[in-house]
Motif scaffolding. Structure first.
Motif: not given
Length: 326
Positions: A36-38, A45-48, A75-77, A81-82
């Motif tokens: 899920a990409f920013s 993808n911050p946080g993979a 949620p939680g990312a 928004l990804r």
């Protein structure tokens, strides 16, 4: 000259603006784990972060009218928004955002039962899925693997997906009989689809999304799907994966072994799917419309349609999570 440059920049800006994303609403249900990409253009993808198979997400945007990317709320990312590829799951958008060109997802022709021209058999390596999917306690079979109550001794059934060429992976959601299985079927399926040991929600999801699009009733459909998994499990493919549990193999060597054992037709019908580019999660096998489970892997694959991509999201070295509790 400066005026020409300025004009060029202006029209470039207009072109970009015309191709800007569009607001959308609805739900997107992931059918596989995907990044899920920013920013999908930069593949950042911050946080993979990944979306998890079987989980629904709220849609906020699409990248264009005939979209191939959706922006969803994870949620939680951080950020939440990804962007996720459309092919990663099933979109259910509302109003104008739901419209798509003829022959693509959402078109009526892609949800009419018994129009399939082939199948895809999706097989999970359960430890790889459970270790790296954000299932948040919603997968009791994963909790059982983690606690040691369940051990992965075979490959597992994810799903048997009827395919239709013009619809691609979006063929599904057909009208059909309700999901219902006999106890005898459940007992036969559970060792190969371990969610069935605890509940039938995932089985119902696979039936409603895929199973209704073919003619077999639920019992026969799941028994045939399991029979196909058993053929793959007992083949060179199963030997490689099971023999590599807790270790790794190279993608090239995997396909070399399969090709040497069965030939190019079988090797080209198989796709490896990885998470975080290095952990084996799934094996997909392209099957013909009239596939048979009464022989070995070449008989199962038969005259399968055009070769599938040999890997999705895998680096050269693929790690196979250990089968038991770490």
């Amino acid at each position: 000259m400066q005026r020409q440059i300025a004009a060029g920049l202006f029209f470039a800006f207009i072109a970009v603006a015309c191709g800007a994303s569009e607001s959308a609403s609805g739900q997107f249900t992931a059918t596989q784990n995907c990044e899920a990409f920013s920013s999908f253009a930069k593949r950042s993808n911050p946080g993979a972060v990944q979306v998890a198979a079987g989980t629904s997400y709220t849609v906020r945007e699409i990248n264009k009218v005939d979209y191939d990317w959706l922006r969803v709320d994870v949620p939680g990312a951080e950020p939440s928004l990804r962007w996720v590829q459309r092919s990663c799951g099933t979109p259910a958008l509302t109003a104008q955002s739901a419209k798509a060109p003829a022959g693509q997802a959402g078109g009526e022709s892609c949800s009419i039962a018994n129009k399939q021209d082939s199948y895809v058999l999706a097989i999970t390596w359960q430890p790889g899925f459970c270790e790296h999917a954000s299932y948040n306690g919603k997968k009791p079979e994963c909790d059982a693997l983690g606690s040691g109550k369940l051990e992965a001794k075979t490959l597992s059934l994810h799903g048997l997906w009827p395919n239709k060429k013009e619809c691609g992976t979006h063929y599904g959601g057909c009208e059909g009989p309700a999901f219902a299985l006999t106890k005898e079927t459940i007992d036969k399926v559970a060792p190969w689809m371990p969610n069935f040991y605890f509940e039938r929600s995932f089985g119902a999801y696979e039936w409603n999304k895929h199973g209704k699009c073919q003619a077999l009733p639920p019992d026969e459909y799941f028994i045939k799907a399991v029979s196909a998994v058993r053929v793959v499990n007992d083949s060179e493919v199963g030997k490689i994966v099971l023999g590599s549990a807790g270790k790794s193999f190279r993608v090239g060597e995997f396909f070399d072994r399969v090709k040497a054992r069965y030939g190019e037709q079988v090797a080209s019908s198989i796709t490896l799917v990885c998470t975080q580019r290095k952990y084996l999660q799934e094996i997909r096998v392209a099957l013909p419309l009239d596939f048979s489970t009464g022989g070995e892997l070449p008989q199962l694959v038969g005259n399968a349609p055009a070769p599938a991509p040999r890997e999705i999201g895998c680096d050269d070295q693929v790690l196979v999570e250990a089968a038991g509790r770490n």
